[in-house]
Motif scaffolding. Structure first.
Motif, PDB file in Angstrom:
ATOM      1  N   GLY A 296       0.845  -1.233   0.057  1.00 56.77           N
ATOM      2  CA  GLY A 296      -0.211   0.137   0.012  1.00 56.77           C
ATOM      3  C   GLY A 296       0.423   1.262   0.225  1.00 56.77           C
ATOM      4  O   GLY A 296       0.456   2.206  -0.032  1.00 56.77           O
ATOM      5  N   LYS A 297       2.134   1.461   0.225  1.00 59.17           N
ATOM      6  CA  LYS A 297       2.793   2.067  -0.111  1.00 59.17           C
ATOM      7  C   LYS A 297       2.824   3.551  -1.406  1.00 59.17           C
ATOM      8  O   LYS A 297       2.536   4.335  -1.063  1.00 59.17           O
ATOM      9  N   SER A 298       2.397   3.411  -2.226  1.00 62.44           N
ATOM     10  CA  SER A 298       2.097   4.294  -3.744  1.00 62.44           C
ATOM     11  C   SER A 298       0.619   4.743  -3.038  1.00 62.44           C
ATOM     12  O   SER A 298       0.835   5.261  -3.471  1.00 62.44           O
ATOM     13  N   THR A 299      -0.117   3.505  -2.845  1.00 58.04           N
ATOM     14  CA  THR A 299      -1.578   4.190  -2.535  1.00 58.04           C
ATOM     15  C   THR A 299      -1.542   5.522  -1.487  1.00 58.04           C
ATOM     16  O   THR A 299      -1.926   6.254  -1.625  1.00 58.04           O
ATOM     17  N   LEU A 300      -0.371   4.894  -0.427  1.00 57.47           N
ATOM     18  CA  LEU A 300      -0.580   6.145   0.687  1.00 57.47           C
ATOM     19  C   LEU A 300       0.413   7.528   0.318  1.00 57.47           C
ATOM     20  O   LEU A 300      -0.414   8.320   0.520  1.00 57.47           O
ATOM     21  N   LEU A 301       1.665   7.148  -0.690  1.00 59.90           N
ATOM     22  CA  LEU A 301       1.881   8.308  -1.154  1.00 59.90           C
ATOM     23  C   LEU A 301       0.642   9.618  -2.389  1.00 59.90           C
ATOM     24  O   LEU A 301       1.018   9.881  -1.924  1.00 59.90           O
ATOM     25  N   SER A 302      -0.076   8.226  -2.690  1.00 65.85           N
ATOM     26  CA  SER A 302      -0.546   9.143  -4.014  1.00 65.85           C
ATOM     27  C   SER A 302      -1.809  10.446  -2.838  1.00 65.85           C
ATOM     28  O   SER A 302      -1.575  11.120  -3.330  1.00 65.85           O
ATOM     29  N   LEU A 303      -2.080   9.836  -1.664  1.00 65.15           N
ATOM     30  CA  LEU A 303      -2.848  10.516  -0.747  1.00 65.15           C
ATOM     31  C   LEU A 303      -2.292  11.733  -0.503  1.00 65.15           C
ATOM     32  O   LEU A 303      -2.933  13.090  -0.635  1.00 65.15           O
ATOM     33  N   VAL A 304      -0.752  11.791  -0.104  1.00 65.58           N
ATOM     34  CA  VAL A 304      -0.375  12.600   0.425  1.00 65.58           C
ATOM     35  C   VAL A 304       0.023  14.132  -0.674  1.00 65.58           C
ATOM     36  O   VAL A 304       0.453  15.226  -0.410  1.00 65.58           O
ATOM     37  N   ASN A 305       0.498  13.043  -1.878  1.00 69.12           N
ATOM     38  CA  ASN A 305       0.766  14.338  -3.382  1.00 69.12           C
ATOM     39  C   ASN A 305      -0.293  14.190  -3.816  1.00 69.12           C
ATOM     40  O   ASN A 305       0.101  15.196  -4.783  1.00 69.12           O
ATOM     41  N   GLY A 306      -1.473  14.427  -3.599  1.00 70.98           N
ATOM     42  CA  GLY A 306      -2.892  15.147  -4.347  1.00 70.98           C
ATOM     43  C   GLY A 306      -3.637  14.415  -5.667  1.00 70.98           C
ATOM     44  O   GLY A 306      -4.422  14.987  -5.734  1.00 70.98           O
ATOM     45  N   ASP A 307      -2.979  13.230  -5.270  1.00 64.69           N
ATOM     46  CA  ASP A 307      -3.293  12.909  -6.592  1.00 64.69           C
ATOM     47  C   ASP A 307      -4.436  11.233  -6.532  1.00 64.69           C
ATOM     48  O   ASP A 307      -4.965  11.302  -7.547  1.00 64.69           O
ATOM     49  N   HIS A 308      -4.476  11.067  -5.757  1.00 59.78           N
ATOM     50  CA  HIS A 308      -5.690  10.052  -5.617  1.00 59.78           C
ATOM     51  C   HIS A 308      -7.223  10.497  -4.849  1.00 59.78           C
ATOM     52  O   HIS A 308      -7.458  11.550  -4.443  1.00 59.78           O
ATOM     53  N   PRO A 309      -8.536  10.050  -6.365  1.00 59.96           N
ATOM     54  CA  PRO A 309      -9.757  10.981  -6.079  1.00 59.96           C
ATOM     55  C   PRO A 309     -10.155  11.250  -4.792  1.00 59.96           C
ATOM     56  O   PRO A 309     -11.553  11.128  -3.680  1.00 59.96           O
ATOM     57  N   GLN A 310     -10.393   8.995  -3.383  1.00 58.42           N
ATOM     58  CA  GLN A 310     -10.582   9.248  -2.487  1.00 58.42           C
ATOM     59  C   GLN A 310     -10.064   9.302  -1.612  1.00 58.42           C
ATOM     60  O   GLN A 310     -10.754   9.836  -0.327  1.00 58.42           O
ATOM     61  N   SER A 311      -9.117  11.003  -1.941  1.00 55.49           N
ATOM     62  CA  SER A 311      -8.478  11.567  -0.437  1.00 55.49           C
ATOM     63  C   SER A 311      -9.395  12.496   0.206  1.00 55.49           C
ATOM     64  O   SER A 311      -9.591  12.513   1.275  1.00 55.49           O
ATOM     65  N   TYR A 312     -10.866  12.638  -0.563  1.00 51.24           N
ATOM     66  CA  TYR A 312     -12.237  13.551  -0.103  1.00 51.24           C
ATOM     67  C   TYR A 312     -12.938  13.007   0.744  1.00 51.24           C
ATOM     68  O   TYR A 312     -13.331  13.766   1.288  1.00 51.24           O
ATOM     69  N   ALA A 313     -13.032  11.701   0.720  1.00 55.31           N
ATOM     70  CA  ALA A 313     -13.789  10.464   1.060  1.00 55.31           C
ATOM     71  C   ALA A 313     -13.046  10.264   2.941  1.00 55.31           C
ATOM     72  O   ALA A 313     -14.016   9.462   2.594  1.00 55.31           O
ATOM     73  N   ASN A 314     -12.076  10.997   2.514  1.00 55.90           N
ATOM     74  CA  ASN A 314     -10.918  10.569   4.259  1.00 55.90           C
ATOM     75  C   ASN A 314     -10.460  12.438   4.649  1.00 55.90           C
ATOM     76  O   ASN A 314     -11.152  12.956   4.808  1.00 55.90           O
ATOM     77  N   GLU A 315     -10.484  11.681   6.148  1.00 60.13           N
ATOM     78  CA  GLU A 315      -9.805  12.747   6.883  1.00 60.13           C
ATOM     79  C   GLU A 315      -8.417  12.468   7.142  1.00 60.13           C
ATOM     80  O   GLU A 315      -7.770  12.085   7.311  1.00 60.13           O
ATOM     81  N   LEU A 316      -8.158  13.339   5.911  1.00 63.32           N
ATOM     82  CA  LEU A 316      -6.838  14.226   5.416  1.00 63.32           C
ATOM     83  C   LEU A 316      -6.382  15.300   5.555  1.00 63.32           C
ATOM     84  O   LEU A 316      -7.173  15.930   5.338  1.00 63.32           O
ATOM     85  N   TYR A 317      -5.465  15.520   5.884  1.00 61.51           N
ATOM     86  CA  TYR A 317      -4.824  17.122   6.720  1.00 61.51           C
ATOM     87  C   TYR A 317      -3.594  17.177   5.709  1.00 61.51           C
ATOM     88  O   TYR A 317      -2.564  16.416   5.936  1.00 61.51           O
ATOM     89  N   LEU A 318      -2.891  18.118   4.771  1.00 58.96           N
ATOM     90  CA  LEU A 318      -2.320  18.466   3.708  1.00 58.96           C
ATOM     91  C   LEU A 318      -1.695  20.400   3.787  1.00 58.96           C
ATOM     92  O   LEU A 318      -2.662  20.862   3.712  1.00 58.96           O
ATOM     93  N   PHE A 319      -0.378  19.892   4.453  1.00 63.45           N
ATOM     94  CA  PHE A 319       0.123  21.482   5.061  1.00 63.45           C
ATOM     95  C   PHE A 319      -0.874  22.473   5.719  1.00 63.45           C
ATOM     96  O   PHE A 319      -1.536  23.548   5.605  1.00 63.45           O
ATOM     97  N   GLY A 320      -1.771  21.552   7.729  1.00 64.87           N
ATOM     98  CA  GLY A 320      -3.081  22.072   7.982  1.00 64.87           C
ATOM     99  C   GLY A 320      -3.531  22.470   7.297  1.00 64.87           C
ATOM    100  O   GLY A 320      -4.871  22.895   8.006  1.00 64.87           O
ATOM    101  N   ASN A 321      -4.024  21.881   6.619  1.00 67.99           N
ATOM    102  CA  ASN A 321      -5.811  21.566   5.651  1.00 67.99           C
ATOM    103  C   ASN A 321      -6.171  20.373   5.425  1.00 67.99           C
ATOM    104  O   ASN A 321      -6.124  20.137   4.867  1.00 67.99           O
ATOM    105  N   ARG A 322      -7.896  20.429   5.404  1.00 65.56           N
ATOM    106  CA  ARG A 322      -8.434  19.099   5.492  1.00 65.56           C
ATOM    107  C   ARG A 322      -8.221  19.064   3.747  1.00 65.56           C
ATOM    108  O   ARG A 322      -8.943  20.015   3.061  1.00 65.56           O
ATOM    109  N   ARG A 323      -7.985  17.764   3.229  1.00 63.79           N
ATOM    110  CA  ARG A 323      -8.136  17.871   2.111  1.00 63.79           C
ATOM    111  C   ARG A 323     -10.420  17.652   1.567  1.00 63.79           C
ATOM    112  O   ARG A 323     -10.402  17.264   2.307  1.00 63.79           O
ATOM    113  N   GLY A 324     -10.143  19.094   0.669  1.00 72.74           N
ATOM    114  CA  GLY A 324     -11.287  19.033  -0.012  1.00 72.74           C
ATOM    115  C   GLY A 324     -11.724  20.179   0.515  1.00 72.74           C
ATOM    116  O   GLY A 324     -13.026  20.556   0.327  1.00 72.74           O
TER     117      GLY A 324
END
Length: 486
Positions: A296-324
């Motif tokens: 799952g490493k590549s998928t995890l990184l795709s969330l961090v760099n903003g490439d994965h569309p399912q990031s909006y359906a999760n509680e994910l914060y990047l650089f202080g802002n919630r994704r979406g």
């Protein structure tokens, strides 16, 4: 008198107008298996492709196949990377497309690919199962080709090669992208194949080779020279050049919280790839991300760099802002420098070295605008630092793989990003180039840059890494501190 299995005489070959093989003579005897090593760019891949009949050359190459053998009378070349195609025969995907489930349906599944290959080569599916099991690939039958990581694509090509068992099997960088366990199991499978009559040519500098490899050679001044062993010390030491001043400055952080994941889950249909991931990365931390191929490493990184569309359906914060919360993918990428094998696949190969590095300022796969003087100067400084001055006006795809990687690594750090994501950055580099790059990473991170580094082997890592997260089957198995920060 016995004829050699491979007989090469007066072989001359040029790569993008540069002579790499000159009047090469070589004999490979029946029963021998070789490892061909040496510095990046000396012509190893060109020689391998010439033997397989994949590139034009001048001279003579003869293969004396054994007509009595049950093994196929053919040469199979497994390239260092594999460029798959969709159902319409198109290979030009864009990078984010591999994470979009709708697009994924345009490619074959692993099972369908194997069925097609088996029919083409007259092979039985039951014979491939032990190989899939040994390489830890049995669970990928329903995966779409576009969903696979570089290491998983490499495994698929190795599976097909070991299933076919041709009389001559040439593998370019056989261990690229493979985890430790897969490397060991691959060597066992290669020894088994050799025991059944397959002769091997492995293009690599790796020290841990299968037992059947007892002959070694390097390309020196355009000719193949037999050596007692492959020595990494033959590589030329990179001169010590001071890091450019603009990279000595600490990044300007927009937030102390770089990444925060709370119970993150990612699924493709019924297949869950990430399960309840909780992970925080703070400004200035240096993380090692590890896990077996398919963890799952590549998928995890795709969330961090903003490439994965399912990031909006999760509680994910990047650089202080919630994704979406209104930010675009380009807003996120302004903070990040990224290099990965997959990104290399999709990068524009027709850009020059200078243009490729400069494009890192704008997070594009080519340079589409004029650079101001200050940024142009920074590109020149980085080109000098990486020893690419002689190549600055050459096309990226005209360079040997090792130098292509260095170009993209330079592109990754050109904007002195807050977060540096290095996903197996040294694939394709020889040992000396790997040490050179990791020294640069250590220098950068000493000034406060945040790092996420993916690598399977502790001996090939920067020394600055402080923390480690280990994934296993999509779950966090270990989070630990490995180096106390000063």
């Amino acid at each position: 008198m016995f004829k050699p299995f491979v007989y090469i005489q007066d072989l001359n070959l040029s790569y993008h107008h540069k002579v790499v093989l000159k009047d090469l003579y070589w004999e490979m005897n029946v029963g021998e298996s070789y490892a061909i090593g040496g510095q990046s760019g000396t012509g190893k891949t060109s020689l391998a492709k010439a033997i397989a009949g994949l590139v034009p050359y001048q001279g003579s190459i003869e293969i004396d196949f054994n007509v009595q053998s049950k093994l196929p009378r053919e040469v199979l070349y497994v390239e260092s990377w594999y460029q798959f195609k969709n159902l319409e025969g198109v290979a030009n995907f864009y990078y984010q497309q591999r994470y979009t489930s709708q697009q994924a349906k345009e490619t074959l599944t692993v099972h369908a690919e194997l069925v097609s290959y088996g029919k083409e080569k007259g092979l039985h599916l039951d014979q491939v199962e032990p190989i899939l099991e040994a390489l830890g690939f049995s669970t990928f039958a329903s995966s779409q080709l576009i969903e696979l990581s570089s290491g998983e694509h490499k495994k698929l090509q190795l599976v097909k090669a070991l299933w076919l068992k041709p009389q001559l099997l040439i593998i370019d960088q056989p261990y690229t992208g493979l985890d430790v366990a897969s490397r060991k199991n691959l060597n066992i499978l290669l020894d088994q194949a050799a025991g059944e009559g397959v002769q091997l040519i492995l293009v690599c500098n790796d020290p841990e080779l299968p037992n059947c490899i007892r002959s070694f050679a390097e390309i020196i001044d355009g000719n193949l020279v037999k050596v007692d062993a492959l020595e990494s010390s033959n590589s030329i030491e990179n001169p010590s050049i001071e890091i450019p001043d603009f990279l000595k400055e600490s990044p300007v952080y927009s937030s102390y919280d770089i990444v925060k994941m709370v119970n993150v889950n990612i699924s493709y249909g019924e297949k869950q790839v990430l399960k309840n991931i909780n992970w925080e990365v703070k400004a200035g931390e240096k993380w090692l991300l590890q896990g077996h191929n398919g963890s799952g490493k590549s998928t995890l990184l795709s969330l961090v760099n903003g490439d994965h569309p399912q990031s909006y359906a999760n509680e994910l914060y990047l650089f202080g802002n919630r994704r979406g919360s209104g930010e675009s993918i380009w807003d996120i990428k302004q903070h990040i420098g990224l290099i990965s094998p997959e990104f290399h696949w999709y990068f524009d190969p027709t850009a020059t070295v200078w243009q490729s590095i400069a494009s890192g300022f704008y997070d594009t796969v080519g340079l589409f605008q004029q650079l101001p003087y200050t940024k142009s100067t920074q590109v020149d400084e980085l080109i000098k630092y990486f020893g690419l001055t002689e190549n600055k006006n050459e096309l990226l795809n005209a360079l040997p793989l090792g130098k292509q990687r260095l170009v993209l690594l330079a592109r990754t750090i050109i904007k002195n990003p807050e977060l540096l994501i290095l996903d197996e950055p040294c694939q394709g580099l020889d040992q000396q180039q790997t040490k050179h790059f990791n020294r640069l990473v250590d220098e950068l991170c000493s000034n406060g840059m945040t790092l996420i580094y993916v690598g399977h082997f502790e001996s090939q890592l920067p020394t600055c890494i402080e923390k480690r997260i280990l994934l296993e089957k999509g779950e966090v198995k270990v989070v630990e501190t490995i180096l106390e920060s000063v």
